[in-house]
Design an enzyme around this catalytic site. Structure first.
Site, PDB file in Angstrom:
ATOM      1  N   ASP A  89      49.211  43.369  50.647  1.00 54.13           N
ATOM      2  CA  ASP A  89      50.587  43.857  50.531  1.00 54.13           C
ATOM      3  C   ASP A  89      51.275  43.941  51.893  1.00 54.13           C
ATOM      4  OD1 ASP A  89      49.562  44.209  48.006  1.00 54.13           O
ATOM      5  OD2 ASP A  89      49.331  46.366  48.214  1.00 54.13           O
ATOM      6  N   GLY A 115      53.953  48.614  40.995  1.00 54.06           N
ATOM      7  CA  GLY A 115      52.981  47.620  41.464  1.00 54.06           C
ATOM      8  C   GLY A 115      53.622  46.587  42.366  1.00 54.06           C
ATOM      9  N   SER A 149      55.601  49.366  47.134  1.00 57.44           N
ATOM     10  CA  SER A 149      56.537  50.238  47.845  1.00 57.44           C
ATOM     11  C   SER A 149      55.824  50.958  48.991  1.00 57.44           C
ATOM     12  CB  SER A 149      57.172  51.245  46.886  1.00 57.44           C
ATOM     13  OG  SER A 149      56.179  52.009  46.239  1.00 57.44           O
TER      14      SER A 149
HETATM   15  C1  GLA Z   1      46.800  46.222  45.158  1.00 54.65           C
HETATM   16  C2  GLA Z   1      46.210  46.345  46.548  1.00 54.65           C
HETATM   17  C3  GLA Z   1      46.020  44.966  47.184  1.00 54.65           C
HETATM   18  C4  GLA Z   1      45.271  44.017  46.253  1.00 54.65           C
HETATM   19  C5  GLA Z   1      45.879  44.051  44.852  1.00 54.65           C
HETATM   20  C6  GLA Z   1      45.087  43.239  43.872  1.00 54.65           C
HETATM   21  O1  GLA Z   1      48.096  45.716  45.240  1.00 54.65           O
HETATM   22  O2  GLA Z   1      47.063  47.115  47.364  1.00 54.65           O
HETATM   23  O3  GLA Z   1      45.335  45.120  48.409  1.00 54.65           O
HETATM   24  O4  GLA Z   1      43.906  44.293  46.224  1.00 54.65           O
HETATM   25  O5  GLA Z   1      45.989  45.378  44.366  1.00 54.65           O
HETATM   26  O6  GLA Z   1      45.148  41.892  44.199  1.00 54.65           O
END
Ligand code: GLA
Length: 396
Positions: free
Chosen positions: A188, A135, A138
């Site tokens: 991300d 999470g 990567s």
């Molecule tokens: C994942 C997704 C992000 C975001 C998060 C939750 O990391 O890639 O775009 O939605 O979950 O905040």
């Protein structure tokens, strides 16, 4: 600190990616680019609701050695499986046409082309110290490192200024959404390319505007402990998409473009069917928490933010239902052992949690979490301290 979670130096990453490139392709690369994974401090599941989030870039980066080719061929190799070279061509890319990790890498060349920035063929070798499946983004680190390499190799000039980086972010998001098929929201990739070292990135997903918020944990005698539960999560599976769809349906029933536009929560809840109310309550309350968190941060009161982290976790667990028993245990055990606050981070359903702890409490909190997991017969989370690292860029 788990040795396997040690971030590489840029020299170390360059060395690994270049060595892999030379072995696979028998020449040297044109250059090496790196982009980081992230942890989100607060503001979860808000990016696809036009809301704010507050990620930091990790010191853990994905390194891509790349060489432009004179033709349209693409060859990719990864340190995770050096014997398997993926082969394709610019024409073979597109939604539904590439599977596996190559979708995230080669997919960026497709989306840049769709955005009016065509590239050509290239060879690339990838080596990464961003933990996979934790999470910690990567996938975004891979997309963004490739995007930076393509920008330089094909003289697109998109890496120097924030405006160009926004376009690289957009291309990386499109590769993930359309080629890899993961309906994620864009936080991300922005964290990987638009952060500043020593700062958290306040990203407003309504207009993609950003603010750099100083985030100096050490200066305040604090640490941000990342706890990777090592429980598998897959964003491509239906749960993430189901949450996103629920939010879109709620916004449409309320007659607003996104849940960001909800100003009166009680009124909104009264107009929604029961199964959507808790989802909306999470989104609206989390938006408020981001604002409160940033206000405390800007007053130099990081130590006072723990309650907001705890409330964020409770909301994700109870109202948004994206936590899992391992994340809940990591958060509860860290809090019992004296963490100022803790929450799951990222998409959820496994992956990592973060805890804000006094510098001297890292050891006791880590041990307490391990003991709580052992008592359930579960493998202890892998823990490391996160600092606000640098955004992606050219390494060599
Ligand atoms: C994942 C997704 C992000 C975001 C998060 C939750 O990391 O890639 O775009 O939605 O979950 O905040």
């Amino acid at each position: 600190m788990d040795e396997r979670l040690q971030a590489w130096t840029d020299d170390g990453g360059d060395h690994r990616a270049t060595g892999l490139f030379r072995t696979a392709f028998e020449v040297g690369p044109d250059g090496v680019w790196a982009a980081p994974g992230r942890v989100n401090v607060i503001g979860e599941h808000l990016d696809y609701n036009a809301g704010p989030c507050l990620p930091i870039a990790l010191p853990h980066r994905t390194y891509v050695a790349m060489r432009r080719r004179p033709d349209d061929e693409i060859r990719l190799v990864s340190a995770m499986d050096p014997a398997a070279v993926w082969r394709g061509s610019i024409d073979s890319l597109g939604p539904g046409k590439v599977t596996g990790w190559a979708a995230y890498a080669a997919g960026v060349a497709w989306s840049l082309g769709e955005q009016g920035c065509p590239t050509g063929g290239f060879d690339a070798a990838v080596a990464s110290c961003v933990p996979v499946g934790a999470g910690l983004s990567s996938s975004a680190a891979l997309e963004c490192a490739v995007a930076l390499g393509l920008s330089d190799c094909f003289a697109l000039g998109l890496a120097a200024e924030d405006a160009g980086r926004r376009r690289l972010v957009a291309a990386a998001v499109r590769a993930e959404n359309e080629v890899a098929g993961a309906p994620t929201g864009g936080m991300d990739q922005a964290a990987s390319l638009r952060t500043r070292e020593g700062h958290a990135l306040l990203l407003d997903s309504r207009d993609q505007s950003i603010r750099q918020v100083p985030f100096d944990l050490a200066n305040e005698g604090l640490r941000l402990l990342v706890m990777d539960t090592q429980v598998a999560h897959a964003l491509v599976d239906g749960q993430y998409a189901a949450r996103r769809a629920a939010c879109e349906r709620a916004a449409s029933l309320l007659g607003v473009p996104s849940l960001r536009e909800v100003t009166d929560l009680d009124d909104a809840l009264g107009r929604l069917p029961a199964q959507l109310r808790a989802r909306v309550r999470h989104v609206v309350s989390e938006i408020a928490r981001v604002g409160d968190f940033v206000a405390l941060l800007e007053q130099g009161r990081l130590r006072d933010t723990g309650g907001l982290l705890d409330a964020s976790h409770a909301s994700l667990r109870d109202d948004y239902e994206v936590s899992c028993p391992e994340l809940d245990l990591a958060v509860a055990a860290a809090s019992s052992a004296g963490a100022l606050g803790a929450r799951m981070t990222g998409g959820g359903f496994g992956g990592s949690a973060v805890a804000l702890v006094e510098a001297g409490a890292v050891g006791p909190v880590t041990s307490a979490v391990a003991a709580a997991f052992a008592a359930r017969g579960w493998t202890a989370p892998r823990c490391f301290e996160a600092t606000a690292g640098a955004p992606g860029g050219r390494v060599r």
